[in-house]
Design a protein around this motif. Structure first.
Motif, PDB file in Angstrom:
ATOM      1  N   SER A 197       0.819  -1.217   0.000  1.00  0.00           N
ATOM      2  CA  SER A 197       0.000   0.000   0.000  1.00  0.00           C
ATOM      3  C   SER A 197       0.856   1.272   0.000  1.00  0.00           C
ATOM      4  O   SER A 197       0.346   2.357  -0.202  1.00  0.00           O
ATOM      5  CB  SER A 197      -0.930   0.018   1.223  1.00  0.00           C
ATOM      6  OG  SER A 197      -0.183   0.203   2.415  1.00  0.00           O
ATOM      7  N   ARG A 198       2.168   1.125   0.211  1.00  0.00           N
ATOM      8  CA  ARG A 198       3.072   2.281   0.268  1.00  0.00           C
ATOM      9  C   ARG A 198       4.247   2.083  -0.678  1.00  0.00           C
ATOM     10  O   ARG A 198       4.719   0.983  -0.884  1.00  0.00           O
ATOM     11  CB  ARG A 198       3.646   2.452   1.680  1.00  0.00           C
ATOM     12  CG  ARG A 198       2.623   2.717   2.717  1.00  0.00           C
ATOM     13  CD  ARG A 198       3.180   2.651   4.128  1.00  0.00           C
ATOM     14  NE  ARG A 198       4.402   3.406   4.334  1.00  0.00           N
ATOM     15  CZ  ARG A 198       5.153   3.308   5.422  1.00  0.00           C
ATOM     16  NH1 ARG A 198       4.816   2.483   6.382  1.00  0.00           N
ATOM     17  NH2 ARG A 198       6.235   4.019   5.555  1.00  0.00           N
TER      18      ARG A 198
ATOM     19  N   HIS B  52       8.681  -0.976  -1.921  1.00  0.00           N
ATOM     20  CA  HIS B  52       7.634  -1.114  -0.916  1.00  0.00           C
ATOM     21  C   HIS B  52       8.311  -1.491   0.394  1.00  0.00           C
ATOM     22  O   HIS B  52       9.261  -2.292   0.389  1.00  0.00           O
ATOM     23  CB  HIS B  52       6.635  -2.216  -1.309  1.00  0.00           C
ATOM     24  CG  HIS B  52       5.908  -1.948  -2.589  1.00  0.00           C
ATOM     25  ND1 HIS B  52       4.988  -0.937  -2.719  1.00  0.00           N
ATOM     26  CD2 HIS B  52       5.982  -2.562  -3.797  1.00  0.00           C
ATOM     27  CE1 HIS B  52       4.506  -0.945  -3.947  1.00  0.00           C
ATOM     28  NE2 HIS B  52       5.104  -1.921  -4.627  1.00  0.00           N
TER      29      HIS B  52
ATOM     30  N   ARG C   7       4.696   6.722   8.379  1.00  0.00           N
ATOM     31  CA  ARG C   7       3.969   6.900   7.114  1.00  0.00           C
ATOM     32  C   ARG C   7       4.285   8.221   6.425  1.00  0.00           C
ATOM     33  O   ARG C   7       4.186   8.313   5.207  1.00  0.00           O
ATOM     34  CB  ARG C   7       2.464   6.789   7.355  1.00  0.00           C
ATOM     35  CG  ARG C   7       2.030   5.326   7.569  1.00  0.00           C
ATOM     36  CD  ARG C   7       0.550   5.195   7.309  1.00  0.00           C
ATOM     37  NE  ARG C   7      -0.014   3.984   6.834  1.00  0.00           N
ATOM     38  CZ  ARG C   7       0.369   3.174   5.861  1.00  0.00           C
ATOM     39  NH1 ARG C   7       1.459   3.403   5.242  1.00  0.00           N
ATOM     40  NH2 ARG C   7      -0.316   2.109   5.520  1.00  0.00           N
TER      41      ARG C   7
ATOM     42  N   LYS D 181       8.264   9.553   2.827  1.00  0.00           N
ATOM     43  CA  LYS D 181       8.004   9.027   1.483  1.00  0.00           C
ATOM     44  C   LYS D 181       9.277   8.956   0.636  1.00  0.00           C
ATOM     45  O   LYS D 181       9.300   8.290  -0.383  1.00  0.00           O
ATOM     46  CB  LYS D 181       6.956   9.885   0.793  1.00  0.00           C
ATOM     47  CG  LYS D 181       5.671  10.001   1.616  1.00  0.00           C
ATOM     48  CD  LYS D 181       4.464  10.111   0.753  1.00  0.00           C
ATOM     49  CE  LYS D 181       3.195  10.300   1.532  1.00  0.00           C
ATOM     50  NZ  LYS D 181       2.914   9.367   2.576  1.00  0.00           N
TER      51      LYS D 181
END
Length: 184
Positions: free
Chosen positions: A67-68, A94, A163, A166
């Motif tokens: 998901s990331r 990921h 989170r 990035k």
């Protein structure tokens, strides 16, 4: 021939013993400084070159977080007569996914040279989450005259990375180790 009084001889002997004990304590302290320094640096996260044995343990149930996506940028700095660069400037991974990047080093001298690479990470909060499984930075490298080599860095990003992170920059500084034995 005059002899010293017994009290003064005894006093001198006690002083000599104290001085010898003091010198031994100072030598012992000097010898203990290197492991103490390494331990303090490891505890404080300063100048940490490798994990304790140069390897990383992965939990058996580590999952890849699809998901990331984290963008890893690669940088290289040479301190000395080297050409040093990453083969690629960036990649997307990921968290939890095993990835490999290659770094190229060229000894531009007509003599063998020993060097060490020191990694740094940006943002600094990503440092404990950047897990290297294999890295040329784990040990000193010796290059023959005018030799070119490629070194792999195998890594993964811990899924516990916050989170909001990035992008991570992995930067190496490659420098000559003066006085190193390059006869190997």
């Amino acid at each position: 021939m005059a002899t010293e009084p017994t009290g003064k001889t005894e006093s001198n002997r006690k002083l000599l013993i104290k001085l010898v004990v003091c010198a031994l304590l100072m030598a012992g302290f000097g010898y203990a400084l290197v492991p103490i320094y390494k331990q303090l640096c490891e505890i404080m996260g300063i100048n940490v070159l490798t994990q304790s044995d140069g390897t990383v343990e992965r939990d058996a149930n580590t999952q890849i977080d699809k998901s990331r996506t984290i963008t890893i940028e690669f940088d290289a700095n040479a301190r000395g007569p080297w050409r040093f660069r990453p083969v690629q400037s960036s990649m997307k991974v990921h968290p939890g996914e095993l990835a490999t990047v290659m770094y190229e080093v060229v000894n531009t001298q007509s003599r063998a040279m020993a060097a060490q690479a020191i990694p740094s990470y940006s943002p600094q909060s990503a440092t404990p989450h950047f897990k290297k499984v294999e890295c040329f930075c784990f040990k000193q490298q010796t290059l023959k005259p005018n030799e070119a080599r490629q070194f792999p860095v195998v890594f993964f990003i811990d899924p516990k990375l916050p989170r909001e992170v990035k992008n991570i920059t992995l930067s190496y500084t490659f420098f000559e180790i003066a006085g190193a034995d390059v006869s190997k």
